[in-house]
Design a protein around this motif. Structure first.
Motif, PDB file in Angstrom:
ATOM      1  N   ASN A  80      -5.972  -1.054   1.580  1.00  0.00           N
ATOM      2  CA  ASN A  80      -5.305  -0.620   0.354  1.00  0.00           C
ATOM      3  C   ASN A  80      -4.961   0.867   0.397  1.00  0.00           C
ATOM      4  O   ASN A  80      -3.919   1.298  -0.118  1.00  0.00           O
ATOM      5  N   ARG A  84      -1.167   2.796   0.367  1.00  0.00           N
ATOM      6  CA  ARG A  84      -0.762   3.932  -0.470  1.00  0.00           C
ATOM      7  C   ARG A  84      -0.083   5.016   0.364  1.00  0.00           C
ATOM      8  O   ARG A  84       0.897   5.613  -0.065  1.00  0.00           O
ATOM      9  N   THR A  88       4.213 -10.030 -11.817  1.00  0.00           N
ATOM     10  CA  THR A  88       2.793 -10.248 -12.105  1.00  0.00           C
ATOM     11  C   THR A  88       2.543 -11.561 -12.854  1.00  0.00           C
ATOM     12  O   THR A  88       1.592 -12.273 -12.527  1.00  0.00           O
ATOM     13  N   GLU A 133      -1.820  -8.091  -3.618  1.00  0.00           N
ATOM     14  CA  GLU A 133      -2.896  -7.518  -4.424  1.00  0.00           C
ATOM     15  C   GLU A 133      -2.800  -5.994  -4.441  1.00  0.00           C
ATOM     16  O   GLU A 133      -3.013  -5.347  -5.474  1.00  0.00           O
ATOM     17  N   SER A 134      -2.471  -5.407  -3.291  1.00  0.00           N
ATOM     18  CA  SER A 134      -2.314  -3.959  -3.206  1.00  0.00           C
ATOM     19  C   SER A 134      -1.173  -3.489  -4.100  1.00  0.00           C
ATOM     20  O   SER A 134      -1.276  -2.456  -4.771  1.00  0.00           O
ATOM     21  N   GLN A 140      -0.115  -4.976  -6.836  1.00  0.00           N
ATOM     22  CA  GLN A 140      -0.532  -5.092  -8.224  1.00  0.00           C
ATOM     23  C   GLN A 140      -1.381  -3.891  -8.660  1.00  0.00           C
ATOM     24  O   GLN A 140      -1.227  -3.399  -9.779  1.00  0.00           O
ATOM     25  N   ARG A 141      -2.251  -3.448  -7.784  1.00  0.00           N
ATOM     26  CA  ARG A 141      -3.116  -2.310  -8.124  1.00  0.00           C
ATOM     27  C   ARG A 141      -2.291  -1.043  -8.304  1.00  0.00           C
ATOM     28  O   ARG A 141      -2.535  -0.247  -9.229  1.00  0.00           O
ATOM     29  N   MET A 142      -1.309  -0.832  -7.457  1.00  0.00           N
ATOM     30  CA  MET A 142      -0.464   0.369  -7.567  1.00  0.00           C
ATOM     31  C   MET A 142       0.442   0.309  -8.778  1.00  0.00           C
ATOM     32  O   MET A 142       0.647   1.291  -9.481  1.00  0.00           O
ATOM     33  N   SER A 157      -0.076  -1.177 -11.523  1.00  0.00           N
ATOM     34  CA  SER A 157      -0.847  -1.038 -12.756  1.00  0.00           C
ATOM     35  C   SER A 157      -1.305   0.405 -12.974  1.00  0.00           C
ATOM     36  O   SER A 157      -1.899   0.708 -14.010  1.00  0.00           O
ATOM     37  N   GLU A 159      -3.533   1.918 -11.119  1.00  0.00           N
ATOM     38  CA  GLU A 159      -4.922   2.065 -10.714  1.00  0.00           C
ATOM     39  C   GLU A 159      -5.022   3.030  -9.551  1.00  0.00           C
ATOM     40  O   GLU A 159      -4.256   2.950  -8.592  1.00  0.00           O
ATOM     41  N   TYR A 189      -7.104   5.096  -6.376  1.00  0.00           N
ATOM     42  CA  TYR A 189      -7.955   4.714  -5.263  1.00  0.00           C
ATOM     43  C   TYR A 189      -8.965   5.812  -5.024  1.00  0.00           C
ATOM     44  O   TYR A 189      -8.629   6.984  -4.968  1.00  0.00           O
TER      45      TYR A 189
END
Length: 377
Positions: A181, A185, A343, A365-366, A368-370, A372, A374, A376
């Motif tokens: 992840n 980035r 999403t 998944e990576s 989705q995290r970015m 949102s 979120e 690291y």
């Protein structure tokens, strides 16, 4: 022949550039001393030149989208051109075009321009500086940048390095464990900064190389070169050396992955400090404390950066994240809705590709995290 007319631009300055224009105790004074509040500044002129404005007119031209906003006009005849090798607090080490090194402060006017930059000067910057005695000087202007690697630092842009061609993302196969992840980035940052990205997995001697082949295959299919190396055994070092030869590169990754060890192996004799991974936390110690530009004997240079423990993307809104993912980008136009967030919407081509196995679930998944927001760490 008439001299060219100097251009003037209106520029914003930080609050500490001038004295406070409006006093905060007028009510108290009015109650104790009659008539004291009559001269209070309560409005601004249309011209923007009143006491409440922080804008000032400076000589220069409007700069590109490099964070500075304005390129100040300076007396080039009295200045030398150089490149910033490292920044240590208020002092920057600058190498002039003739190879001489100078310890330079930054011109006050340049420091007080109101920008989103955490620091106005970064390693790799091309600058104009006014030399002084004892190998000292004053940085008068920062030239327009390209190939910028930056991150969000408390709502401001922290430029880690400027003017590089490629980003070498270093991860470790073990000790500390591989974190795809974080690699993702850095890949997004490379796409944003228009840099070529290369993935380097170090400490391959600690595991069976077959264990990382699925990950290597996923990145290779997207066009990212992946190099498996071991700074300890020398495996893959020659291949890495060829990738760095003649290029202007930056090496980045989390603490403990062996960035400095790799550079010591690429160019013996550098003597960069290295540290061990803490056994209890499985995290590396910070041995590199500031970004440093290192010339390579084989041509080109590399910037060694401190280990990253938190990497927040700068100036990337959720709607833009998918455009920086090479594997998601071709699917975006196939979604049923033009404002699809990929999403939860029905008719999403990205979600369908994940379900059908065409898109790697971990990469999704990576994303989705970015998207949102979120961070690291």
């Amino acid at each position: 022949m008439a001299k060219p007319k100097k251009k003037h631009v209106r520029a914003d300055f930080r609050k500490n550039r001038s004295a406070r224009a409006r006093q905060g105790d007028w009510t108290r004074k009015f109650k104790t001393e009659s008539g004291e509040g009559e001269d209070a500044a309560y409005q601004e002129r249309v011209s923007g030149k009143g006491e409440l404005s922080r804008k000032r007119t400076v000589r220069g031209v409007t700069a590109g989208d490099d964070g500075l906003g304005v390129a100040l006009d300076v007396d080039e005849a009295a200045c030398l051109r150089g490149r910033v090798l490292a920044v240590h607090g208020l002092i920057s080490t600058v190498e002039a075009d003739d190879g001489a090194h100078y310890q330079c402060a930054v011109r006050r006017l340049l420091k007080t321009l109101h920008t989103d930059l955490r620091h106005v000067v970064a390693a790799g910057d091309r600058v104009l500086f006014r030399p002084a005695d004892n190998s000292e000087g004053i940085i008068e202007r920062v030239e327009p940048r390209h190939g910028v690697l930056s991150r969000d630092s408390r709502g401001r842009q922290q430029v880690l390095v400027a003017n590089v061609d490629q980003l070498l993302v270093v991860a470790s196969a073990a000790e500390p464990p591989l974190k795809p992840n974080l690699v993702d980035r850095f890949l997004v940052a490379a796409e944003q900064g228009r840099m070529r990205a290369i993935i380097c997995i170090n400490k391959i001697d600690l595991i069976d190389a077959a264990d990382v082949q699925p990950l290597v295959g996923a990145y290779s299919q997207m066009g990212y070169p992946v190099i498996l190396v071991s700074a300890k055994t020398g495996f893959g070092i020659e291949r890495l050396r060829r990738r760095l030869q003649g290029k202007q590169s930056v090496i980045a990754g989390q603490s403990g992955v062996g960035k400095s060890s790799l550079l010591n192996a690429v160019q013996p004799g550098l003597g960069l400090a290295v540290g061990e991974v803490v056994a209890e936390t499985k995290k590396g110690r910070h041995t590199t404390t500031t970004a440093r530009l290192i010339p390579l004997a084989m041509g080109g240079y590399v910037v060694d950066t401190p280990g990253i423990r938190q990497f927040l993307l700068w100036d990337v809104i959720p709607q833009e994240v998918a455009g920086y993912f090479r594997d998601l980008r071709p699917l975006v136009s196939r979604c049923e809705f033009p404002d699809c967030t990929h999403t939860h919407e029905a008719g999403c081509a990205v979600k369908d590709a994940v379900a059908d196995g065409w898109l790697d679930a971990r990469r999704y998944e990576s994303y989705q995290r970015m998207a949102s927001g979120e961070g690291y760490s």
